[in-house]
Write an enzyme that holds these catalytic residues in place. Structure first.
Site, PDB file in Angstrom:
ATOM      1  N   HIS A  75      43.256  31.806  57.547  1.00 26.21           N
ATOM      2  CA  HIS A  75      43.966  30.580  57.980  1.00 26.21           C
ATOM      3  C   HIS A  75      43.711  30.361  59.582  1.00 26.21           C
ATOM      4  O   HIS A  75      44.044  31.219  60.319  1.00 26.21           O
ATOM      5  CB  HIS A  75      45.479  30.605  57.779  1.00 26.21           C
ATOM      6  CG  HIS A  75      46.051  30.888  56.417  1.00 26.21           C
ATOM      7  ND1 HIS A  75      47.039  30.491  55.851  1.00 26.21           N
ATOM      8  CD2 HIS A  75      45.111  31.069  55.310  1.00 26.21           C
ATOM      9  CE1 HIS A  75      47.220  30.543  54.683  1.00 26.21           C
ATOM     10  NE2 HIS A  75      46.159  30.717  54.116  1.00 26.21           N
ATOM     11  N   TYR A 203      56.041  26.350  58.215  1.00 17.43           N
ATOM     12  CA  TYR A 203      57.387  27.115  58.568  1.00 17.43           C
ATOM     13  C   TYR A 203      58.533  25.712  58.734  1.00 17.43           C
ATOM     14  O   TYR A 203      58.040  24.842  59.481  1.00 17.43           O
ATOM     15  CB  TYR A 203      57.365  27.582  59.988  1.00 17.43           C
ATOM     16  CG  TYR A 203      56.671  28.902  59.900  1.00 17.43           C
ATOM     17  CD1 TYR A 203      55.259  28.837  59.918  1.00 17.43           C
ATOM     18  CD2 TYR A 203      57.207  30.105  59.829  1.00 17.43           C
ATOM     19  CE1 TYR A 203      54.578  30.150  59.735  1.00 17.43           C
ATOM     20  CE2 TYR A 203      56.623  31.258  59.873  1.00 17.43           C
ATOM     21  CZ  TYR A 203      55.297  31.311  59.753  1.00 17.43           C
ATOM     22  OH  TYR A 203      54.747  32.627  59.644  1.00 17.43           O
ATOM     23  N   PRO A 295      60.790  38.795  59.881  1.00 13.72           N
ATOM     24  CA  PRO A 295      59.346  38.489  59.565  1.00 13.72           C
ATOM     25  C   PRO A 295      58.818  37.211  59.826  1.00 13.72           C
ATOM     26  O   PRO A 295      57.694  36.675  59.771  1.00 13.72           O
ATOM     27  CB  PRO A 295      59.622  38.526  57.934  1.00 13.72           C
ATOM     28  CG  PRO A 295      60.876  38.432  57.736  1.00 13.72           C
ATOM     29  CD  PRO A 295      61.606  39.070  58.823  1.00 13.72           C
ATOM     30  N   LYS A 299      54.723  39.804  62.177  1.00  9.52           N
ATOM     31  CA  LYS A 299      54.249  40.819  62.940  1.00  9.52           C
ATOM     32  C   LYS A 299      54.178  42.266  62.453  1.00  9.52           C
ATOM     33  O   LYS A 299      53.586  43.354  62.803  1.00  9.52           O
ATOM     34  CB  LYS A 299      54.981  40.808  64.514  1.00  9.52           C
ATOM     35  CG  LYS A 299      54.452  39.753  65.362  1.00  9.52           C
ATOM     36  CD  LYS A 299      53.062  39.766  65.754  1.00  9.52           C
ATOM     37  CE  LYS A 299      52.262  38.434  66.263  1.00  9.52           C
ATOM     38  NZ  LYS A 299      51.313  38.027  65.429  1.00  9.52           N
ATOM     39  N   TYR A 387      50.707  34.226  67.837  1.00  7.86           N
ATOM     40  CA  TYR A 387      50.956  34.371  66.169  1.00  7.86           C
ATOM     41  C   TYR A 387      49.229  35.190  65.711  1.00  7.86           C
ATOM     42  O   TYR A 387      49.408  35.932  64.833  1.00  7.86           O
ATOM     43  CB  TYR A 387      50.708  33.123  65.617  1.00  7.86           C
ATOM     44  CG  TYR A 387      51.217  32.812  64.139  1.00  7.86           C
ATOM     45  CD1 TYR A 387      52.464  33.016  63.647  1.00  7.86           C
ATOM     46  CD2 TYR A 387      49.981  32.993  63.232  1.00  7.86           C
ATOM     47  CE1 TYR A 387      52.720  32.924  62.409  1.00  7.86           C
ATOM     48  CE2 TYR A 387      50.621  33.089  61.885  1.00  7.86           C
ATOM     49  CZ  TYR A 387      51.639  32.934  61.480  1.00  7.86           C
ATOM     50  OH  TYR A 387      51.987  32.838  60.234  1.00  7.86           O
TER      51      TYR A 387
HETATM   52  C1  PHB Z   1      54.461  36.122  53.644  1.00  6.97           C
HETATM   53  O1  PHB Z   1      53.257  35.454  53.028  1.00  6.97           O
HETATM   54  O2  PHB Z   1      54.855  37.101  52.902  1.00  6.97           O
HETATM   55  C2  PHB Z   1      54.786  35.822  55.112  1.00  6.97           C
HETATM   56  C3  PHB Z   1      53.952  35.058  55.683  1.00  6.97           C
HETATM   57  C4  PHB Z   1      54.455  34.479  56.976  1.00  6.97           C
HETATM   58  C5  PHB Z   1      55.566  35.242  57.518  1.00  6.97           C
HETATM   59  C6  PHB Z   1      56.270  36.051  56.630  1.00  6.97           C
HETATM   60  C7  PHB Z   1      55.979  36.218  55.337  1.00  6.97           C
HETATM   61  O3  PHB Z   1      56.230  34.745  58.911  1.00  6.97           O
END
Ligand code: PHB
Ligand code: APR
Length: 393
Positions: A75, A203, A295, A299, A387
């Site tokens: 990504h 997000y 999460p 990280k 990130y």
């Molecule tokens: C996930 O794909 O499980 C995932 C992706 C981004 C995050 C947390 C979990 O910030």
């Protein structure tokens, strides 16, 4: 009492313990991994799945990246949704680096396969109950297997047994300092048999609460909803989950979710947690045993891998040349990255979630911060470099 001996005794077969065992093997150092759960359990435990470029490089360089290279989804940006707006953060344009979406349990499967193929020793359903002699040169891990008490004698112990493990508790009272923050919400995560509607993560900050759109493969979506910390999963039948995901994510004209059967769902509490130092005498702590991040910043697994990359070098310097410098600096070096990730994860979490009380001031600040990310290249680059992972912290 039956005893066995190795150089580094590793407690826990999550990504931390397994990767350490693998890296030590590449350096000619023997280890035994003790894991309280079954192989099937650890290989199917659903967790997050974002790897920084540095983590991908480490896995590939150490020879366990073959399936990751094939199946991992690269990504180059993420999308932020807020106040009816949508904005893409072009992480790779801003930093030259990318992230890869690849489930943590896939990393675990690849590492277990590599260790077993190399004749490595992982004892499943072996529950470490007590660590002894950590301040001597021959520590012992006492464990229970098949209803019997056994001992693992070693030169060092690596406590890679997660937040609920026994290792951290083996350090005498007064040595460790704990820093923590609880959040007044949890995440309800689902895995759905639905093709991802987009190929980047979304997000979303929404007045009903945060939502995250992620994926595992071209056929499988991974989605999360902010819920109350004491939420009962039984109160979330599949239809309620889809209704809530639609309300929080379908905020942009013409965009809709792909729905499909929900394969798994669970609720994860959110916390920030660090204990310092990460070492006491011959016990070295790594991964979730010593630090947890919410999460939102993706990280967790990356910090775990960064810890054991340091530990691998430190043990190699000791076994190859009797050097103690890297063992001595392990905790301070690792903690620099840990605290950068603590701040980033707390910041992302605070910017994106609906906070405890109805606080219109807080909501205005969140929108102002998100608009700043959307309009300032400098701010967007700051988010992006955190990130995708800072090479040196
Ligand atoms: C996930 O794909 O499980 C995932 C992706 C981004 C995050 C947390 C979990 O910030
Ligand atoms: N004896 C043996 N094994 C134990 C014991 C014990 N007493 N206690 C816990 N374990 C095992 C757990 O069953 C688990 O398999 O230790 C392992 C720890 O693994 P994880 O919880 O996955 O922790 P870690 O390997 O540090 O990985 C960190 O997990 O939660 C995510 O975001 C986090 O991605 C990060 C990763």
């Amino acid at each position: 009492m039956p005893g066995m001996r190795t150089q580094v005794g590793i407690v826990g077969a999550g990504p931390t313990g397994l990767m350490l065992s693998h890296l030590l093997h590449l350096r000619g150092i023997e280890s035994v991994v003790l894991e309280s759960r079954s192989r099937d359990h650890v290989e199917h435990r659903l967790r997050a799945g974002v790897l920084e470029q540095g983590s991908v490089d480490l896995l590939c360089r150490s020879g366990v990246g073959e399936r990751l290279r094939r199946e991992g989804l690269r990504h180059e940006g993420i999308e932020l949704r807020f106040a009816g707006e949508s904005h893409r953060v072009p992480m790779t344009d801003l930093t030259g680096r990318a992230i890869t979406v690849y489930g943590q349990q896939e990393v675990v499967k690849d590492l277990i396969a590599a260790r077993l193929a190399a004749g490595g020793s992982i004892l499943f359903e072996a529950d470490a109950v007590r660590l002894d002699g950590l301040d001597s040169d021959s520590p012992v891990v006492h464990f229970r297997r098949d209803g019997r008490d056994e001992e693992l004698h070693c030169d060092f112990v690596a406590g890679c047994d997660g937040f609920h493990g026994v290792s951290r508790g083996a350090v005498p009272e007064g040595v460790l300092t704990t820093y923590e923050r609880a959040y007044p919400f949890a995440w309800l995560g689902v895995l759905a048999a639905a093709a991802p509607a987009v190929d980047e993560l979304i997000y979303a900050n929404h007045e009903r609460g945060f939502a995250l759109y992620s994926m595992r493969s071209p056929e499988i979506s991974r989605l999360y909803l902010q819920v109350a910390p004491d939420e009962d999963i039984a109160a979330w039948p599949d239809e309620r989950i889809w209704t809530e995901l639609r309300a929080r994510l379908e905020t942009v004209p013409g965009w809709s979710l792909n729905e499909g059967p929900i394969l798994e769902k669970s609720i994860t509490p959110m916390r920030s947690f660090v204990v310092e130092p990460m070492r006491w005498e011959r016990l070295f702590l790594a991964g979730d045993a010593v630090h947890i991040v919410p999460p939102t910043g993706a990280k967790g697994m990356n910090l775990a891998l960064a810890d054991v990359a340091l530990l691998g070098d430190a043990f190699a310097a000791w076994y190859d040349a009797g050097r103690t410098d890297l063992l001595d600096s392990y905790s301070a070096t690792a903690l620099r990255r840990v605290w950068r990730a603590q701040h980033f994860s707390w910041w992302m979490t605070s910017m994106l979630h609906r906070l405890e009380r109805d606080d219109p001031y807080e909501t205005k600040l969140q929108t102002a911060t998100l608009r700043y990310v959307a309009t300032s290249e400098a701010y967007a680059r700051s988010l992006s470099e955190n990130y995708v992972g800072l090479p040196e912290v």
